[in-house]
Design an enzyme around this catalytic site. Structure first.
Site, PDB file in Angstrom:
ATOM      1  N   ASP A  58       0.846  -1.182   0.000  1.00 49.86           N
ATOM      2  CA  ASP A  58       0.000   0.000   0.000  1.00 49.86           C
ATOM      3  C   ASP A  58       0.891   1.245   0.000  1.00 49.86           C
ATOM      4  O   ASP A  58       1.765   1.381   0.861  1.00 49.86           O
ATOM      5  CB  ASP A  58      -0.887  -0.010   1.251  1.00 49.86           C
ATOM      6  CG  ASP A  58      -1.989   1.032   1.216  1.00 49.86           C
ATOM      7  OD1 ASP A  58      -1.752   2.133   0.674  1.00 49.86           O
ATOM      8  OD2 ASP A  58      -3.075   0.754   1.742  1.00 49.86           O
ATOM      9  N   ASN A  87      -0.412   6.734  -9.991  1.00 51.10           N
ATOM     10  CA  ASN A  87      -1.740   6.322 -10.435  1.00 51.10           C
ATOM     11  C   ASN A  87      -2.583   5.746  -9.301  1.00 51.10           C
ATOM     12  O   ASN A  87      -3.807   5.829  -9.337  1.00 51.10           O
ATOM     13  CB  ASN A  87      -1.607   5.284 -11.554  1.00 51.10           C
ATOM     14  CG  ASN A  87      -2.937   4.718 -11.980  1.00 51.10           C
ATOM     15  OD1 ASN A  87      -3.768   5.412 -12.564  1.00 51.10           O
ATOM     16  ND2 ASN A  87      -3.175   3.444 -11.675  1.00 51.10           N
ATOM     17  N   TYR A 154     -12.482  13.415  -2.494  1.00 52.02           N
ATOM     18  CA  TYR A 154     -11.640  12.956  -3.598  1.00 52.02           C
ATOM     19  C   TYR A 154     -11.155  14.146  -4.421  1.00 52.02           C
ATOM     20  O   TYR A 154      -9.968  14.233  -4.766  1.00 52.02           O
ATOM     21  CB  TYR A 154     -12.430  11.993  -4.470  1.00 52.02           C
ATOM     22  CG  TYR A 154     -11.679  11.472  -5.679  1.00 52.02           C
ATOM     23  CD1 TYR A 154     -10.746  10.448  -5.542  1.00 52.02           C
ATOM     24  CD2 TYR A 154     -11.924  11.990  -6.944  1.00 52.02           C
ATOM     25  CE1 TYR A 154     -10.065   9.958  -6.653  1.00 52.02           C
ATOM     26  CE2 TYR A 154     -11.253  11.509  -8.061  1.00 52.02           C
ATOM     27  CZ  TYR A 154     -10.320  10.495  -7.910  1.00 52.02           C
ATOM     28  OH  TYR A 154      -9.646  10.018  -9.019  1.00 52.02           O
ATOM     29  N   GLY A 155     -12.067  15.066  -4.722  1.00 58.66           N
ATOM     30  CA  GLY A 155     -11.696  16.232  -5.515  1.00 58.66           C
ATOM     31  C   GLY A 155     -10.640  17.085  -4.830  1.00 58.66           C
ATOM     32  O   GLY A 155      -9.699  17.572  -5.465  1.00 58.66           O
ATOM     33  N   ALA A 156     -10.789  17.273  -3.530  1.00 62.23           N
ATOM     34  CA  ALA A 156      -9.798  18.052  -2.786  1.00 62.23           C
ATOM     35  C   ALA A 156      -8.428  17.387  -2.842  1.00 62.23           C
ATOM     36  O   ALA A 156      -7.392  18.060  -2.961  1.00 62.23           O
ATOM     37  CB  ALA A 156     -10.241  18.210  -1.331  1.00 62.23           C
ATOM     38  N   LYS A 158      -7.266  15.504  -5.257  1.00 62.29           N
ATOM     39  CA  LYS A 158      -6.692  15.654  -6.590  1.00 62.29           C
ATOM     40  C   LYS A 158      -6.240  17.099  -6.839  1.00 62.29           C
ATOM     41  O   LYS A 158      -5.227  17.329  -7.521  1.00 62.29           O
ATOM     42  CB  LYS A 158      -7.703  15.216  -7.653  1.00 62.29           C
ATOM     43  CG  LYS A 158      -7.946  13.714  -7.675  1.00 62.29           C
ATOM     44  CD  LYS A 158      -6.653  12.942  -7.931  1.00 62.29           C
ATOM     45  CE  LYS A 158      -6.880  11.448  -8.007  1.00 62.29           C
ATOM     46  NZ  LYS A 158      -5.639  10.695  -8.283  1.00 62.29           N
TER      47      LYS A 158
END
Length: 240
Positions: A58, A87, A154-156, A158
């Protein structure tokens, strides 16, 4: 001989990109959490006749990252690492939920995988990237620039990954650094974000995202944030 490290390489975009690079003669170090799936992926990639090393673990685990950095540095040698691909990623708890329902622990777990791990791994591998005048490639998302309900955590992550990636570019101009938005894809991760929905209309990673990334690696434009669909369209236009 070019060498790349790809995290999260056993499915979706990671596996598709690894396959494309192996077919072009790259040596690869690939990582993922699922050991059995990783072994199958390594076996398939070795079918191209090039060196492939798989390391199960991990990326949020510092011990695993240290092992990866050590192996990559040994394999890359004095030439250095040509490509580092961040990725590996997590959506966080699914079904996705509004920020008011996302706990601090849930957000911390997302940031650990999507932001802290790429930063730490890049720091460890920066000297070997510099030696090769290599490329740092972080897989981004339109959720990093748009504001979609339930995608806030998730957006934060990225958005933060984009910022870190392009700041590395500013601080280390000898390398190229790219944040690439691959667009919607027909992958297990995308399906998890839309449980019960038919995502069959989304392209496979091999159809848009991989061609766009390969075009980016070939052209090596200025460091920045790019959309795979735009890169693939340019390549298609040149080919036609």
């Amino acid at each position: 001989m070019s060498t790349a490290l790809i995290t999260g390489a056993t499915q979706g975009l990671g596996r598709a990109l690894a396959g494309a690079l192996a077919a072009r003669g790259w040596d690869l170090v690939v990582t993922a959490r699922n050991a059995s799936r990783l072994a199958e992926t390594v076996s398939a990639l070795r079918g191209h006749g090039h060196d492939v090393v798989g390391l199960a673990g991990d990326v949020s685990d510092a011990v695993h990252r240290d092992e990866v950095a050590h192996v990559v540095t040994e394999i890359a040698g004095t030439h250095g690492l040509d490509l580092l691909v961040h990725n590996a990623s997590t959506l966080g708890p699914v079904p996705l939920r509004p920020l008011r329902d996302l706990s601090a622990q849930d957000l911390a777990a997302v940031l650990s995988v999507n932001v802290v791990a790429p930063h730490a791994l890049t720091r460890s591998l920066l000297p070997t990237l510099e030696a090769a005048r290599g490329t740092l490639l972080s897989i981004s998302s339109d959720a990093g620039v748009e504001h979609y309900e339930t995608w806030g955590g998730y957006g934060a992550s990225k958005a933060a990954l984009d910022h870190l990636t392009l700041t590395f570019a500013t601080e280390t101009p000898i390398i190229r650094a790219y944040a690439v938005d691959p667009g919607d894809m027909r992958t297990a991760m995308h399906q998890a974000a839309f449980p019960g929905e038919d995502i069959g209309d989304r392209p496979l990673p091999e159809e848009v995202a991989v061609p766009g990334i390969l075009a980016l690696l070939a052209a090596r434009p200025a460091s920045g944030r790019y959309r795979a669909v735009d890169l693939a369209a340019v390549t298609s236009g040149v080919a036609s």
